[in-house]
Design an enzyme around this catalytic site. Structure first.
Site, mmCIF file in Angstrom:
data_model
loop_
_atom_site.group_PDB
_atom_site.id
_atom_site.type_symbol
_atom_site.label_atom_id
_atom_site.label_comp_id
_atom_site.label_asym_id
_atom_site.label_seq_id
_atom_site.Cartn_x
_atom_site.Cartn_y
_atom_site.Cartn_z
ATOM 1 N N ASP A 129 0.795 -1.224 0.000
ATOM 2 C CA ASP A 129 0.000 0.000 0.000
ATOM 3 C C ASP A 129 0.826 1.273 0.000
ATOM 4 O OD1 ASP A 129 1.033 -0.004 2.495
ATOM 5 O OD2 ASP A 129 -0.878 0.030 3.575
ATOM 6 N N CYS A 189 -5.635 3.447 3.244
ATOM 7 C CA CYS A 189 -7.086 3.495 3.085
ATOM 8 C C CYS A 189 -7.774 3.871 4.388
ATOM 9 C CB CYS A 189 -7.608 2.168 2.576
ATOM 10 S SG CYS A 189 -7.386 0.798 3.716
#
Ligand code: ZN
Length: 257
Positions: A129, A189
């Site tokens: 990520d 996120c």
């Protein structure tokens, strides 16, 4: 290599596909895939890679399962909370199919250790990520001549790209994002949110593209599509594909051009 009667039964629905066949299934059994990042993308990707009978898997993640992961990281259960993702993934894999061999690492991947993490792999699937890690993985893939499926997801949009920067004319991930993101720049996120099923779509699509790459030359599943970036829109729903050109100034892959 021949598949045992038990393995022929297990993969019968693959083998009956003309696009895979017995030769394709043997290729998968002989393949090694390194899955970097066992989160929202890596979890569903691992499920379908393992289910497809890929014989050797290397799993890399330095993170620990958090209760907020369970909404999308489908290999983990409530019991795994607080345990390492890599060892929890190994536990899932052992329950699922103990014929597959697995190496796990809970080290944080860096430019220094990335070459060792992916050594011997036929393909790397990166679902991490942050850009610094993705670039370290991509650079190691280019140096080692290993194809890379790079996948990312946020909110309702996913991206899955196939990169082979070691090949003339084929872009690497660094050609796509450039050097600006080498700094630790985590597009987490946590703030933006993400629909769990969107991570599932992106991860399973990445697994499909990975299988295509692995079967190149022995099956008719389709071309790897080097330099193609597929953009998945969960709201439409829709998918579109853009082409990433090799950057002649790329410091990772230009010398291989
Ligand atoms: Zn490049």
């Amino acid at each position: 290599m021949t598949l045992s009667p038990a393995r022929l039964d297990r993969f019968a629905r693959h083998i009956v596909l003309p696009e895979v066949g017995g030769a394709g299934q043997v290729r998968l059994a002989q393949s090694k895939v390194a899955v970097i990042g066992l989160g929202g993308i890596g979890s569903p990707a691992l499920q379908y890679l393992a289910a497809s009978g890929i014989g050797r898997l290397a799993l890399v993640d330095d993170d620990v399962v958090d209760v907020s992961n369970l909404q999308r990281q489908t290999i983990f259960t409530t019991r795994d909370v607080g345990h390492g993702k890599a060892v929890s993934a190994r536990r899932w894999l052992a329950n699922f199919d103990d014929a597959l061999s697995v190496d796990v690492s809970d080290a944080r991947i860096t430019a220094d250790n990335a070459p060792a993490m992916i050594a011997g792999a036929d393909l790397v699937l990166d679902g991490t990520d942050n850009f610094a890690t993705r670039l370290a993985v991509s650079d190691a893939c280019v140096a080692a001549g290993i194809p890379l499926i790079s996948a990312a997801v946020g909110r309702f949009q996913g991206q899955v790209g196939a990169f082979a920067g070691h090949l003339p004319g084929a872009a690497c991930y660094r050609c796509f994002v450039g050097d600006a993101f080498d700094a630790e720049d985590c597009d987490t996120c946590a703030d933006d949110g993400m629909l769990g099923a969107m991570a599932g779509w992106t991860g399973t699509f990445a697994a499909l593209q990975a299988i295509k790459v692995l079967l190149e030359g022995v099956s008719t599943l389709g071309a790897p599509g080097w330099g193609q970036l597929h953009i998945l829109d969960g709201l439409g729903p829709a998918m579109r594909t853009i082409r990433i050109a090799k950057d002649p100034a790329c410091r990772a892959c230009s010398s291989a051009a």
